[in-house]
Design an enzyme around this catalytic site. Structure first.
Site, PDB file in Angstrom:
ATOM      1  N   GLU A 314       0.886  -1.194  -0.105  1.00 40.36           N
ATOM      2  CA  GLU A 314      -0.032   0.009  -0.166  1.00 40.36           C
ATOM      3  C   GLU A 314       0.802   1.171  -0.126  1.00 40.36           C
ATOM      4  OE1 GLU A 314      -2.185  -0.861   3.523  1.00 40.36           O
ATOM      5  OE2 GLU A 314      -3.490  -2.547   2.645  1.00 40.36           O
ATOM      6  N   CYS A 410     -10.091   0.167   8.624  1.00 39.86           N
ATOM      7  CA  CYS A 410      -9.361   1.582   8.871  1.00 39.86           C
ATOM      8  C   CYS A 410      -9.924   2.595   8.093  1.00 39.86           C
ATOM      9  CB  CYS A 410      -8.160   1.484   8.551  1.00 39.86           C
ATOM     10  SG  CYS A 410      -7.573   1.133   6.701  1.00 39.86           S
TER      11      CYS A 410
HETATM   12 ZN   LIG Z   1      -7.688   2.710   5.120  1.00 38.02          ZN
END
Ligand SMILES: [Zn+2]
Ligand SMILES: [Zn+2]
Lengths: 646, 646
Positions: A314, A410
């Site tokens: 990511e 998240c």
């Molecule tokens: Zn996130």
């Protein structure tokens, strides 16, 4: 150095059509939905286990720790969203629920202040032994953020005292003193949270701890490497090429020159650095922020404000590597970029930071949530072919529809907490100036040297460039009202009480400095034509293409309006654009139409892959653009932001 | 049905500059180098363990099985290359080495014929329990291929008898009869190998076993699934989305409509199906071949003949998904496509198959080997940015320089065996026709109904389109000399003994049917202009781009000639091309020059990512194209096959 701060959110009220509806959505839909999710009551969704873990840690329930190691943070992010929501919309029932939840958190706290349900449940003897992978200091950070917000919103200290208890525990174990651990968070956020706690309490030790975490990061011997050695292991993240870069720990912070590694971690760190730099007036640290900002924003950011071009880690990759279809562009990373941007603005009063914040907020952040507030994107692609998302492993992380909830959740609570604190991003104050950084309608007060001035703002932004500000009540008459003139705006007019004024422009803000009277009205008109934007030719993926923008909004082509095979479509840079208000479409948007062209795909036999080159034959094709943030709220299909030009 | 067959390779001699040098390279460099590799004597290279395993299995050495489960196949592929090399270049020393190696293989053979060193060493009780992942039947297939080649090249039966021993062992255990295993190869090749063995021995049981493997594949209950169940597991390959498709086993073969899964496995299977279809005159099976061919070649093949667009599973993805920079395009897959193509041609006499074979051979196959024969590509990309290969996980499989040797060394010996048997791809025979399918200079004999006619061919192909064929000696005077007219060639002339002739064209072959005399000379002139080729607009990655080709050769731009930032370069379709002979460059190539343009990258500040669109400003840029197969034999850098057009 830092004399700019966000306005007080209690009593601020966002009520325009655009953001007012988003905030109401967060309040009425997202917060209750997420509470159900935290309690594992959403059918068909991966359970969160979050409340369960706290109840077990508090001795109220039997069971083991479940879910991700950072699961506690979801509750803190929810509480932060609740806090900001209570600030503008008092809700006794919700506040009781929050207070009870805070009591639950308190009940799980250990005698020495420690508070991470994973280790409380699985064995405290192992706490702080794997800072690199486990998220004890990350959860601490989110706890502080939420506790400070709750204190600001409600005036109640209980949660902040719990958080300070955990901080004191950490402070007693970590630091430069002999015998203390030389570690720092594996996932940053505690740095900026501690500075926030310092600001609200004035207690220097919180700032000192934040500074320690910033300065210790990446120092030799590398703490994470030492941790790994103790477990008989060697590699950094995932044993792969990212290594300790993933954690922004390959170099000491002051030596870092490029935005590297996991993108959410990166911008959370940079926000913390900016905070520490401001509070300690550390010029070298501030230069580090500027250097990292420039690399990130000038060479590694998508036009939507998305960052993190690679699903692997990511993470950031390298300069100008911005593929539109394999992008990660996590919603949280765009949110973190807003954190960083606001802090850089507060440190400099330079509108360039707010330009980026506006870009991210109106595009890469809100693209993460569906218009009904019930589905979320982790990954925010700029080009989608649904079949590729199904069948190409390189695009399996890209979804062409938002998802209900995530096991690793998240993003949704992060969206909730930034949207419910939107006023702090829109309006700031210093001792003599009110800053209007975003054009958000509603009412707010600015505190100028202890005196409170109240304003109301009326606008239909981002659909229209007219913004009216009225001085509702003034305790102080002499001050500057500073208006950000967006970088996208080449032409604007300002009137005060109907008369054109000039003002002074400094680093992108127009300062209207005068003796004000109650009832004074500013009328700002930002000329908002449709613009065609090109990318630096070093960005390989965008070459020969353009993007349609209007005001802060990036537009895109969606299959629902334009049919598929979007690669065959051509924008004609010489054609005009028509802006059409569509109140019934996608919650009410302006669509943009233009006379484009498209290669006639039927002129080519589907079973002839290659043939002699001939100049392409184009057919007329009307193109309909919708705002990027609103894509895939109808029948899912192809989408593209960058469109080939003729 | 099948009355076309390759010529006998003993006595055939390729001696033109292009292929003659390749064959000599394989003989003098690759075969000796690979022998050293098989014996773990290459410094710095991953050891093969191959000879070691055979010596342990034969009881001549202590130790365990090492390397991949299919390691035996590397020795068989080497022996096949040796066989074809001996056919054109007798070499007593090499033949002794081969004979000794065959004795070693024989010494490892078990009393019941079984022969796979992994299970002989690790425990025969587990043999044939994991057909899906382990490669016992794959190794069997390569053993047969090598043994048949060695028999054809040397007339010696010893190796073939060993192979037949293993086939008999397998035949006694697998088949439709009750009590026999209902399995088939996890990696195909045995199917085509068994048909080859049938052709050379005439023994029907080999054909029957091949047909069983083809027809049993993908039948319910799925054999691989049953195997997994016995081990308490469920998923197909890698537990991922490919599942049993990876093995072409998700459906019975006759129901398959798309080229799917691991691309090397796929084309090896299709070659076997084509062989079985031909020998059993099974029209349904042949239709299956045509269907799979059409899907593969019309929608899933790169312009270089590379196949397998995804590194994940080294596999096919979906129609028109042909990314140039994340491609897999394994050298072995292009070689397998040649196997399939030649068989389809032999079954149909249709030049369209040989057009694809020529495309793959001159581009995607030989791109796999460096010009000095010492380094190899697994992956053959059409677009390379070296920095991306280092820093973008999606491109980590793409190398910008060929590698010395591989732990999984399938490609190098596969290149060796196809190049050393090149004559069989160039020239075929039937009872009354000689087929010149590729333009390869040298001498060869065709056997027409038992009578041998000998020809010599002179050409500088692919640099020049003139091909001269001389009837050197004729046992039979009446026959057809059939010349493939390549699909790329719009204009050609044929003369016999200096006089223009017409001939008859049937499915792409020009048949010259007459009574021939010794000394007759055919002169073929294929007009070979530079061509600009476009891709079907459904292929998203190639839109707005073109490829430069001349004759069978795909050309590319390399940084060494053109500088970097190749995305800024523009081909002008209206500009002419200049073909320049460069005898000293890259082993002797024709380069192609054209007056192109390039965006002036310096006109754009490297720190401005986006700005208002303006029509691009181009500068003149001379572009120099080199043959694709020869790329990265100099300083490595950027490369692209597809170039943006103006
Ligand atoms: Zn996130
Ligand atoms: Zn291979």
């Amino acid at each position: 150095m830092n004399n700019v701060r966000p306005i007080d959110l209690t009593g601020a009220r966002v009520s325009d059509k655009f953001w007012g509806e988003y905030m109401e959505l967060v309040r009425s839909q997202v917060i209750p939905y997420q509470w159900e999710a935290l309690n594992d009551r959403i059918e068909g969704a991966t359970p969160s286990h979050c409340i369960h873990n706290f109840r077990v840690a508090a001795g109220l329930e039997e069971g083991g720790f479940q879910g991700f190691v950072f699961q506690d943070s979801d509750l803190y992010k929810w509480l932060e969203a609740v806090a900001w929501s209570l600030a503008w919309h008092p809700d006794a029932k919700l506040e009781v629920l929050a207070d009870e939840t805070i009591d639950l958190i308190g009940a799980a706290q250990q005698p020495d202040g420690y508070l991470d349900t994973k280790y409380i449940i699985d064995g405290l003897e192992n706490r702080f032994t794997d800072l690199m992978n486990n998220h004890e200091l990350y959860c601490l950070g989110h706890m502080i953020e939420a506790a400070v917000a709750y204190y600001k919103a409600t005036g109640k200290r209980r949660f902040m005292d719990i958080a300070i208890g955990y901080v004191d525990c950490v402070d007693s174990l970590f630091g430069p003193e002999e015998g203390k651990l030389k570690g720092y968070p594996g996932h940053e956020v505690a740095e900026m949270a501690l500075v926030g706690l310092y600001k609200v309490t004035g207690e220097e030790r919180f700032l000192k701890l934040a500074k320690y975490f910033v300065d210790q990061r990446g120092q030799s011997p590398l703490y994470f490497e030492e941790e790994l050695k103790k477990r008989g292991r060697q590699n950094g993240w995932n044993g792969g090429t990212l290594g300790f870069q993933y954690y922004q720990a390959a170099l000491p912070v002051r030596e870092q020159t490029e935005a590297q590694g996991h993108s959410v971690r990166a911008v959370y760190l940079y926000s913390g650095i900016a905070d520490v730099a401001a509070q300690t007036e550390d010029a070298q640290l501030f230069e580090t922020c500027e250097r990292l900002w420039n690399n990130l924003v000038n060479r590694r950011m998508y036009i939507t404000g998305a960052i993190g071009s690679s699903a692997y880690g990511e993470a950031f990759t390298f300069d100008y590597d911005l593929p539109n279809d394999t992008v990660y562009g996590e919603t949280c990373a765009a949110i973190g970029l807003c954190f960083f941007a606001r802090r850089m603005f507060e440190n400099t009063k330079d509108a360039k930071y707010m330009d980026v914040l506006e870009r991210a907020l109106y595009n890469g952040v809100i693209s993460g949530m569906s218009l009904d507030g019930r589905k979320f994107f982790y990954v925010n692609p700029l080009e989608v072919l649904p079949e590729a998302c199904e069948k190409d492993q390189n695009k399996r992380h890209v979804k062409y529809e938002r998802q209900k909830w995530f096991g690793c959740a998240c993003c949704p609570p992060n969206v909730a907490r930034i949207l419910s604190s939107l006023g702090a991003y829109a309006y700031q104050e210093s001792d003599d100036t009110v800053f209007m950084s975003l054009f958000v309608g509603g009412t707010f007060s600015a505190c100028l040297g202890g005196m409170h001035n109240r304003f109301s703002v009326t606008t239909d932004y981002p659909w229209d460039g007219t913004v009216k500000v009225k001085a509702e009540s003034l305790e102080r008459a002499e001050f500057s009202y500073a208006i950000r003139i967006p970088a996208w705006c080449a032409d604007y007019q300002v009137k005060i009480n109907g008369e054109a004024v000039e003002g002074t422009v400094d680093r992108g803000y127009l300062y209207l400095n005068r003796t004000w009277s109650e009832g004074d009205e500013i009328e700002l008109t930002l000329n908002m034509p449709v613009e065609l934007i090109a990318a630096n030719p070093r960005i390989r993926e965008d070459i020969g293409k353009a993007v349609v923008m209007r005001g802060p909004l990036v537009y895109c082509l969606e299959e629902a309006d334009n049919g598929g095979q979007l690669q065959t479509v051509r924008l004609d840079p010489r054609a005009g654009f028509e802006v059409i208000r569509k109140p019934e479409l996608l919650g009410g948007v302006n669509v943009i139409k233009t006379a484009g062209k498209a290669i006639d795909i039927n002129a080519w036999d589907p079973d002839t892959p290659y043939r002699r080159y001939e100049a392409p034959v184009y057919k007329e094709r009307e193109l309909t653009f919708i705002p990027y943030y609103s894509w895939t709220n109808r029948t899912p299909g192809e989408m593209t932001v960058w469109v080939h030009t003729l």
